[in-house]
Design a protein around this motif. Structure first.
Motif, PDB file in Angstrom:
ATOM      1  N   ILE A   4       0.916  -1.025  -0.129  1.00 59.55           N
ATOM      2  CA  ILE A   4      -0.128   0.010  -0.149  1.00 59.55           C
ATOM      3  C   ILE A   4       0.976   1.151   0.133  1.00 59.55           C
ATOM      4  N   ALA A   5       0.684   2.113  -1.044  1.00 58.44           N
ATOM      5  CA  ALA A   5       1.740   3.579  -1.195  1.00 58.44           C
ATOM      6  C   ALA A   5       1.034   4.418  -2.054  1.00 58.44           C
ATOM      7  N   ILE A   6       1.669   5.431  -1.723  1.00 59.87           N
ATOM      8  CA  ILE A   6       1.388   6.719  -2.517  1.00 59.87           C
ATOM      9  C   ILE A   6       2.749   7.102  -2.991  1.00 59.87           C
ATOM     10  N   THR A   7       2.898   7.145  -4.269  1.00 58.17           N
ATOM     11  CA  THR A   7       4.136   7.466  -5.017  1.00 58.17           C
ATOM     12  C   THR A   7       4.116   8.431  -6.046  1.00 58.17           C
ATOM     13  N   HIS A   8       5.314   9.019  -6.292  1.00 57.80           N
ATOM     14  CA  HIS A   8       5.665  10.161  -7.297  1.00 57.80           C
ATOM     15  C   HIS A   8       6.155   9.202  -8.440  1.00 57.80           C
ATOM     16  N   GLN A   9       6.377   7.890  -8.232  1.00 61.99           N
ATOM     17  CA  GLN A   9       7.041   7.277  -9.452  1.00 61.99           C
ATOM     18  C   GLN A   9       5.897   6.670 -10.323  1.00 61.99           C
ATOM     19  N   PRO A  10       6.145   6.396 -11.580  1.00 63.32           N
ATOM     20  CA  PRO A  10       5.239   5.731 -12.593  1.00 63.32           C
ATOM     21  C   PRO A  10       4.992   4.470 -12.165  1.00 63.32           C
ATOM     22  N   LEU A  11       3.842   3.939 -12.209  1.00 65.84           N
ATOM     23  CA  LEU A  11       3.271   2.660 -11.712  1.00 65.84           C
ATOM     24  C   LEU A  11       3.670   1.530 -12.725  1.00 65.84           C
ATOM     25  N   SER A  50      -2.353  15.313  -5.777  1.00 65.02           N
ATOM     26  CA  SER A  50      -1.796  15.572  -4.642  1.00 65.02           C
ATOM     27  C   SER A  50      -2.385  14.756  -3.501  1.00 65.02           C
ATOM     28  N   ALA A  51      -1.814  14.761  -2.557  1.00 65.20           N
ATOM     29  CA  ALA A  51      -2.243  13.970  -1.508  1.00 65.20           C
ATOM     30  C   ALA A  51      -1.484  14.468  -0.036  1.00 65.20           C
ATOM     31  N   TYR A  52      -2.625  14.176   1.075  1.00 65.86           N
ATOM     32  CA  TYR A  52      -2.065  14.391   2.246  1.00 65.86           C
ATOM     33  C   TYR A  52      -1.588  12.858   2.756  1.00 65.86           C
ATOM     34  N   VAL A  53      -0.376  12.357   2.301  1.00 65.15           N
ATOM     35  CA  VAL A  53       0.141  11.057   2.078  1.00 65.15           C
ATOM     36  C   VAL A  53       0.239  10.461   3.501  1.00 65.15           C
ATOM     37  N   PRO A  54       0.522  10.877   4.525  1.00 67.70           N
ATOM     38  CA  PRO A  54       0.528  10.040   5.863  1.00 67.70           C
ATOM     39  C   PRO A  54      -1.113   9.552   6.027  1.00 67.70           C
ATOM     40  N   MET A  55      -1.898  10.574   6.178  1.00 68.32           N
ATOM     41  CA  MET A  55      -3.374  10.088   6.010  1.00 68.32           C
ATOM     42  C   MET A  55      -4.011   9.268   5.121  1.00 68.32           C
ATOM     43  N   VAL A  57      -2.069   6.994   3.340  1.00 70.84           N
ATOM     44  CA  VAL A  57      -1.746   5.538   3.273  1.00 70.84           C
ATOM     45  C   VAL A  57      -2.436   5.022   4.495  1.00 70.84           C
ATOM     46  N   LYS A  58      -2.577   5.891   5.628  1.00 71.44           N
ATOM     47  CA  LYS A  58      -3.403   5.074   6.827  1.00 71.44           C
ATOM     48  C   LYS A  58      -4.836   4.736   6.428  1.00 71.44           C
ATOM     49  N   GLU A  59      -5.481   5.593   5.552  1.00 74.97           N
ATOM     50  CA  GLU A  59      -6.791   5.236   5.290  1.00 74.97           C
ATOM     51  C   GLU A  59      -7.036   4.173   4.138  1.00 74.97           C
ATOM     52  N   MET A  60      -5.939   3.987   3.273  1.00 76.65           N
ATOM     53  CA  MET A  60      -5.812   2.811   2.434  1.00 76.65           C
ATOM     54  C   MET A  60      -5.560   1.636   3.127  1.00 76.65           C
ATOM     55  N   GLN A  61      -4.678   1.530   4.428  1.00 81.35           N
ATOM     56  CA  GLN A  61      -4.409   0.282   5.196  1.00 81.35           C
ATOM     57  C   GLN A  61      -5.727  -0.006   5.892  1.00 81.35           C
ATOM     58  N   LYS A  62      -6.577   0.966   6.353  1.00 72.86           N
ATOM     59  CA  LYS A  62      -7.707   0.724   6.878  1.00 72.86           C
ATOM     60  C   LYS A  62      -8.902   0.186   5.907  1.00 72.86           C
ATOM     61  N   LEU A  63      -8.888   0.519   4.613  1.00 71.49           N
ATOM     62  CA  LEU A  63      -9.610  -0.047   3.624  1.00 71.49           C
ATOM     63  C   LEU A  63      -9.267  -1.567   3.455  1.00 71.49           C
ATOM     64  N   ALA A  64      -7.883  -1.758   3.349  1.00 68.37           N
ATOM     65  CA  ALA A  64      -7.624  -3.255   3.120  1.00 68.37           C
ATOM     66  C   ALA A  64      -7.859  -3.919   4.225  1.00 68.37           C
ATOM     67  N   ALA A  65      -7.704  -3.736   5.422  1.00 70.04           N
ATOM     68  CA  ALA A  65      -7.706  -4.410   6.564  1.00 70.04           C
ATOM     69  C   ALA A  65      -8.600  -5.664   6.757  1.00 70.04           C
ATOM     70  N   ILE A 119      -7.011  12.193  -1.365  1.00 72.12           N
ATOM     71  CA  ILE A 119      -6.435  12.401  -2.779  1.00 72.12           C
ATOM     72  C   ILE A 119      -7.070  13.532  -3.643  1.00 72.12           C
ATOM     73  N   TRP A 120      -6.426  14.292  -4.021  1.00 69.99           N
ATOM     74  CA  TRP A 120      -6.945  15.535  -4.822  1.00 69.99           C
ATOM     75  C   TRP A 120      -6.566  15.606  -6.314  1.00 69.99           C
ATOM     76  N   LYS A 121      -7.237  16.111  -7.210  1.00 69.87           N
ATOM     77  CA  LYS A 121      -6.910  16.200  -8.709  1.00 69.87           C
ATOM     78  C   LYS A 121      -7.072  17.878  -9.010  1.00 69.87           C
ATOM     79  N   LYS A 122      -6.067  18.247  -9.769  1.00 72.17           N
ATOM     80  CA  LYS A 122      -6.102  19.465 -10.723  1.00 72.17           C
ATOM     81  C   LYS A 122      -6.178  18.765 -12.007  1.00 72.17           C
TER      82      LYS A 122
END
Length: 136
Positions: A4-11, A50-55, A57-65, A119-122
């Motif tokens: 589970i991650a948020i990244t700047h790198q291409p997927l 853009s994202a508030y990365v710590p939150m 990732v935490k929310e993604m972990q909660k969804l996966a749990a 996560i937000w988008k422009k």
């Protein structure tokens, strides 16, 4: 090997899919979201995520749990930064004993990610710039 991650790198979908491979799983379902050109009549040229990365990732972990507790494997990665048309923005994969479970879990995860993860988008369109969440 939950990933589970948020990244700047291409997927890299092939690499991410490998995180789901194990002999105990008979069904693997993958959702890949890309930057599309057209949304109805609106033509997109690029998106900045853009994202508030710590939150996030935490929310993604909660969804996966709940799925991890059932013995499933979950991979959820969202890219942030500037993305061009066709770039992979999000990868969600679920490995489960059977296909029906994998399909249902994957759909649930992408739907809930779009609703709850910060996560937000422009979005750059041919006529203007739009701001928003992950509503589409």
């Amino acid at each position: 090997m939950t990933h589970i991650a948020i990244t700047h790198q291409p997927l890299d979908a092939a690499v991410l899919m490998q995180t789901l491979m194990a002999p105990q799983y008979g069904g693997i379902d993958i959702f890949i979201g890309t930057v599309r050109q057209m949304t109805g009549e609106i033509e997109t040229t690029a998106i900045d995520y853009s994202a508030y990365v710590p939150m996030a990732v935490k929310e993604m972990q909660k969804l996966a749990a709940p799925y991890l507790a059932q013995g499933f494997e979950v991979t959820m990665v969202h890219r942030i930064g500037h993305l061009e048309l066709g770039d992979l923005a999000v990868f969600i994969g679920v490995a489960a004993p059977h296909r029906a479970e994998a399909f249902a879990a994957c759909r649930d995860l992408i739907d809930r990610l779009k609703q709850t993860v910060p996560i937000w988008k422009k979005e750059y369109d041919t006529d203007k710039i739009r701001f928003g969440g992950l509503e589409d």
